[in-house]
Design an enzyme around this catalytic site. Structure first.
Site, PDB file in Angstrom:
ATOM      1  N   HIS A 108      -5.473  -3.469   5.836  1.00  0.00           N
ATOM      2  CA  HIS A 108      -5.119  -3.783   4.451  1.00  0.00           C
ATOM      3  C   HIS A 108      -6.328  -4.349   3.704  1.00  0.00           C
ATOM      4  O   HIS A 108      -6.337  -5.494   3.269  1.00  0.00           O
ATOM      5  CB  HIS A 108      -3.934  -4.761   4.413  1.00  0.00           C
ATOM      6  CG  HIS A 108      -3.593  -5.198   3.023  1.00  0.00           C
ATOM      7  ND1 HIS A 108      -3.066  -4.340   2.085  1.00  0.00           N
ATOM      8  CD2 HIS A 108      -3.739  -6.389   2.395  1.00  0.00           C
ATOM      9  CE1 HIS A 108      -2.897  -4.988   0.946  1.00  0.00           C
ATOM     10  NE2 HIS A 108      -3.305  -6.232   1.107  1.00  0.00           N
ATOM     11  N   ASP A 123       0.833  -1.210   0.000  1.00  0.00           N
ATOM     12  CA  ASP A 123       0.000   0.000   0.000  1.00  0.00           C
ATOM     13  C   ASP A 123       0.869   1.262   0.000  1.00  0.00           C
ATOM     14  O   ASP A 123       0.536   2.262  -0.643  1.00  0.00           O
ATOM     15  CB  ASP A 123      -0.932   0.005   1.219  1.00  0.00           C
ATOM     16  CG  ASP A 123      -1.840  -1.212   1.233  1.00  0.00           C
ATOM     17  OD1 ASP A 123      -2.335  -1.594   0.160  1.00  0.00           O
ATOM     18  OD2 ASP A 123      -2.039  -1.797   2.307  1.00  0.00           O
TER      19      ASP A 123
HETATM   20  N1  LIG Z   1      -0.444  -8.355   1.869  1.00  0.00           N
HETATM   21  C1  LIG Z   1      -0.623  -7.958   0.630  1.00  0.00           C
HETATM   22  O1  LIG Z   1      -0.475  -6.773   0.310  1.00  0.00           O
HETATM   23  C2  LIG Z   1      -0.948  -8.962  -0.451  1.00  0.00           C
HETATM   24  C3  LIG Z   1      -0.832  -8.596  -1.808  1.00  0.00           C
HETATM   25  C4  LIG Z   1      -1.118  -9.544  -2.775  1.00  0.00           C
HETATM   26  C5  LIG Z   1      -1.534 -10.828  -2.406  1.00  0.00           C
HETATM   27  N2  LIG Z   1      -1.640 -11.147  -1.087  1.00  0.00           N
HETATM   28  C6  LIG Z   1      -2.054 -12.493  -0.655  1.00  0.00           C
HETATM   29  O2  LIG Z   1      -0.963 -13.400  -0.720  1.00  0.00           O
HETATM   30  C7  LIG Z   1      -1.459 -14.738  -0.838  1.00  0.00           C
HETATM   31  C8  LIG Z   1      -0.701 -15.496  -1.915  1.00  0.00           C
HETATM   32  O3  LIG Z   1      -0.928 -14.940  -3.179  1.00  0.00           O
HETATM   33  P1  LIG Z   1      -0.260 -15.588  -4.498  1.00  0.00           P
HETATM   34  O4  LIG Z   1      -0.662 -14.729  -5.636  1.00  0.00           O
HETATM   35  O5  LIG Z   1       1.181 -15.894  -4.278  1.00  0.00           O
HETATM   36  O6  LIG Z   1      -1.071 -16.984  -4.572  1.00  0.00           O
HETATM   37  P2  LIG Z   1      -0.651 -18.309  -5.340  1.00  0.00           P
HETATM   38  O7  LIG Z   1      -1.861 -19.176  -5.403  1.00  0.00           O
HETATM   39  O8  LIG Z   1       0.068 -18.002  -6.604  1.00  0.00           O
HETATM   40  O9  LIG Z   1       0.411 -18.973  -4.350  1.00  0.00           O
HETATM   41  C9  LIG Z   1       0.062 -19.448  -3.099  1.00  0.00           C
HETATM   42  C10 LIG Z   1       1.019 -20.560  -2.721  1.00  0.00           C
HETATM   43  O10 LIG Z   1       0.653 -21.012  -1.421  1.00  0.00           O
HETATM   44  C11 LIG Z   1       0.813 -22.419  -1.423  1.00  0.00           C
HETATM   45  N3  LIG Z   1       0.050 -23.018  -0.330  1.00  0.00           N
HETATM   46  C12 LIG Z   1      -1.295 -23.249  -0.249  1.00  0.00           C
HETATM   47  N4  LIG Z   1      -1.574 -23.869   0.917  1.00  0.00           N
HETATM   48  C13 LIG Z   1      -0.407 -24.000   1.587  1.00  0.00           C
HETATM   49  C14 LIG Z   1      -0.042 -24.555   2.835  1.00  0.00           C
HETATM   50  N5  LIG Z   1      -0.940 -25.094   3.651  1.00  0.00           N
HETATM   51  N6  LIG Z   1       1.268 -24.517   3.186  1.00  0.00           N
HETATM   52  C15 LIG Z   1       2.201 -23.959   2.373  1.00  0.00           C
HETATM   53  N7  LIG Z   1       1.906 -23.425   1.174  1.00  0.00           N
HETATM   54  C16 LIG Z   1       0.629 -23.450   0.778  1.00  0.00           C
HETATM   55  C17 LIG Z   1       0.336 -22.871  -2.806  1.00  0.00           C
HETATM   56  O11 LIG Z   1       0.821 -24.180  -3.112  1.00  0.00           O
HETATM   57  C18 LIG Z   1       0.952 -21.775  -3.677  1.00  0.00           C
HETATM   58  O12 LIG Z   1       2.253 -22.129  -4.100  1.00  0.00           O
HETATM   59  C19 LIG Z   1      -2.957 -14.592  -1.082  1.00  0.00           C
HETATM   60  O13 LIG Z   1      -3.641 -14.799   0.128  1.00  0.00           O
HETATM   61  C20 LIG Z   1      -3.109 -13.139  -1.510  1.00  0.00           C
HETATM   62  O14 LIG Z   1      -4.389 -12.641  -1.226  1.00  0.00           O
HETATM   63  C21 LIG Z   1      -1.355 -10.238  -0.117  1.00  0.00           C
END
Ligand SMILES: NC(=O)c1ccc[n+]([C@@H]2O[C@H](COP(=O)([O-])OP(=O)(O)OC[C@H]3O[C@@H](n4cnc5c(N)ncnc54)[C@H](O)[C@@H]3O)[C@@H](O)[C@H]2O)c1
Length: 341
Positions: free
Chosen positions: A203, A176
Site C-alpha cells: 500500500h 486501493d
Molecule cells: N490504509 C489506507 O489506505 C489509509 C488511507 C488514508 C489514511 N491512512 C492513514 O490513517 C492514519 C490516520 O489518518 P487520519 O486522516 O484519520 O489522521 P488524523 O490525524 O485525522 O487522526 C488520527 C487520530 O489518531 C489519534 N492518535 C494519535 N496518537 C494516538 C495514540 N497513541 N493512540 C490513539 N490515538 C492516537 C489522534 O488523536 C487522531 O484523533 C494515518 O496514518 C494515515 O496515513 C491510511
C-alpha cells in the site's frame, strides 16, 4: 468453487450494512483506536449504523467522550462507549472481536507514506502491544500508514507476546480496490458497484498493483491508457493529499473502505461463505514475506490465500519492480519492533 469476482461487502458498505446477514449472530464487538480522527469519526459512524455490530468501543488520546456521546444518540443497537488515554485502553479492548486502528498522523503534500514511519511506528507498536495483552484473539485491522511497515510491526509485537496468529492480522488496503473499481467504471461507463478489480502487493506508490487483467466484467485498455490508469490508482492517495492542501489525506473514502473490510470480516466470522477481500498479510505467495492478494475469509480470519492467479506480463513486471521497496519497508518495520520497549 467460489468466484474471485465476488463483491461481498460492497453492498454492505454502500447500504451502510442494513439488511445483511439476518441469520447471523450480529454480535460483533468492535474497537476503533484513533476514533476521534479524520478517518476514525466517519468509520465509527458507519460501524454504528451496522446491525452487525453490538458493541462499539472508541479509543483515542483526545475527544472520545464527545464522539461517543454524539454517536450514542443514533437509533441503532450498537452500544457505544468512549475511552480516553492509555489508562483506559485495557478496558476498551477487553472482549473485542475486531480492532480497527486508524491512529497516527496523515500525510501532508510532498510526503510519502514512509515519511510517517517515525511517528506512526511507535503509535502502532504501543496500541498493538495492548491488543496482544488484552484481546489476543481479536482480528486486528491496521489502517495507519505506512501499512507496508505497520503490519510487520504488529506481527513482531504479537510474536513478542507469544500470541501471534498470522490469520488474524490485516493491513487494510481496501481503499486501493475501491479506487480501482471507481476509476475503471468511470472510463468504461459502468456502474462502479458492479466492477471488481483485485489490487495486490502493498500500500504505497509502485507497490500498489492493480490487476486490471482480472477485472470483472472483463475490460480492455490500450497500453498507454492502461499505464495511465495504473499510475492514477497508485497515486490516488496523493491526489487527495494535494487537493486537501495540508488538511490531511483521504478520510471519508478510507472510512468507507475500512467499514467495507470490517463488514466482510464480520460476515465471514458469522459463517457467511465465499467472502473474499484483498489485504496486506503474512504471505508465501512471492519472495516478499508480506503481500496482499485476494483472501478467502472465514470464522478464524484468513481461511485460504487465493494467490495472485493468472496475470499479464505488464502486471508481472510491476510485481518484480515492487519487490525491493516492499522488502525494505517490511525489514524496517521488523527491525523497529525488535527494538521497541
Ligand atoms: N490504509 C489506507 O489506505 C489509509 C488511507 C488514508 C489514511 N491512512 C492513514 O490513517 C492514519 C490516520 O489518518 P487520519 O486522516 O484519520 O489522521 P488524523 O490525524 O485525522 O487522526 C488520527 C487520530 O489518531 C489519534 N492518535 C494519535 N496518537 C494516538 C495514540 N497513541 N493512540 C490513539 N490515538 C492516537 C489522534 O488523536 C487522531 O484523533 C494515518 O496514518 C494515515 O496515513 C491510511
Amino acid at each position: 468453487m467460489f468466484s474471485r469476482i465476488a463483491r461481498p461487502a460492497a453492498a454492505a458498505a454502500a447500504g451502510l450494512g442494513r439488511g445483511l446477514a439476518t441469520t447471523a449472530q450480529n454480535n460483533a464487538k468492535v474497537a476503533v483506536l484513533g476514533a476521534s480522527g479524520g478517518i476514525g469519526q466517519p468509520l465509527s459512524l458507519l460501524l454504528k449504523n451496522s446491525p452487525l455490530v453490538s458493541r462499539l468501543s472508541l479509543y483515542d488520546i483526545a475527544h472520545t467522550p464527545g464522539v461517543a456521546a454524539d454517536l450514542s444518540h443514533i437509533e441503532t443497537r450498537a452500544h457505544v462507549k468512549g475511552f480516553l488515554g492509555p489508562e483506559q485502553l485495557p478496558e476498551c479492548l477487553k472482549g473485542c472481536n475486531v480492532v480497527v486502528i486508524p491512529a497516527g498522523v496523515p500525510r501532508k503534500p510532498g510526503m510519502t507514506r514512509d515519511d510517517l514511519f517515525n511517528t506512526n511506528a511507535s503509535i502502532v507498536a504501543s496500541l498493538t502491544s495492548a491488543c496482544a495483552k488484552h484481546c489476543p484473539e481479536a482480528m486486528i485491522c491496521i489502517i495507519s500508514n505506512p501499512v507496508n511497515s505497520t503490519i510487520p510491526i504488529t506481527s513482531e509485537i504479537f510474536k513478542k507476546h507469544g500470541v501471534y496468529n498470522p490469520n488474524r492480522i490485516f493491513g487494510v488496503t481496501t481503499l486501493d480496490i475501491i479506487r480501482a473499481n471507481t476509476f475503471v467504471a468511470e472510463l468504461k461507463g459502468l456502474d462502479p458497484a458492479r466492477v471488481s478489480v483485485p489490487v495486490i502487493g502493498g500500500h504505497a506508490g509502485k507497490t500498489i498493483i492493480p490487476l486490471i487483467s482480472q477485472c470483472t466484467p472483463k475490460v480492455d485498455f490500450p497500453q498507454d491508457q492502461l499505464e495511465k490508469l495504473t499510475g492514477r490508482i497508485q497515486e490516488a492517495g496523493t491526489e487527495v493529499v494535494k487537493a486537501k492542501a495540508g488538511a490531511g489525506s483521504a478520510t471519508l473514502s478510507m472510512a468507507y473502505a475500512g467499514a467495507r473490510f470490517v463488514f466482510s470480516l464480520v460476515d465471514a466470522m458469522n459463517g457467511k461463505e465465499g467472502v473474499i477481500e484483498c489485504s496486506f498479510v503474512r504471505s508465501e505467495e512471492t519472495e516478499s514475506p508480506y503481500f496482499s492478494t485476494p483472501l478467502l475469509l472465514g470464522k478464524n480470519g484468513i481461511e485460504k490465500n487465493l494467490g495472485i492467479g493468472k496475470i499479464s506480463p505488464f502486471e508481472e513486471k510491476m510485481i518484480a519492480e515492487a519487490m525491493s521497496e516492499l522488502k525494505a519497508s517490511i525489514k524496517k518495520g521488523e527491525e523497529f519492533a525488535k527494538n521497541f520497549k
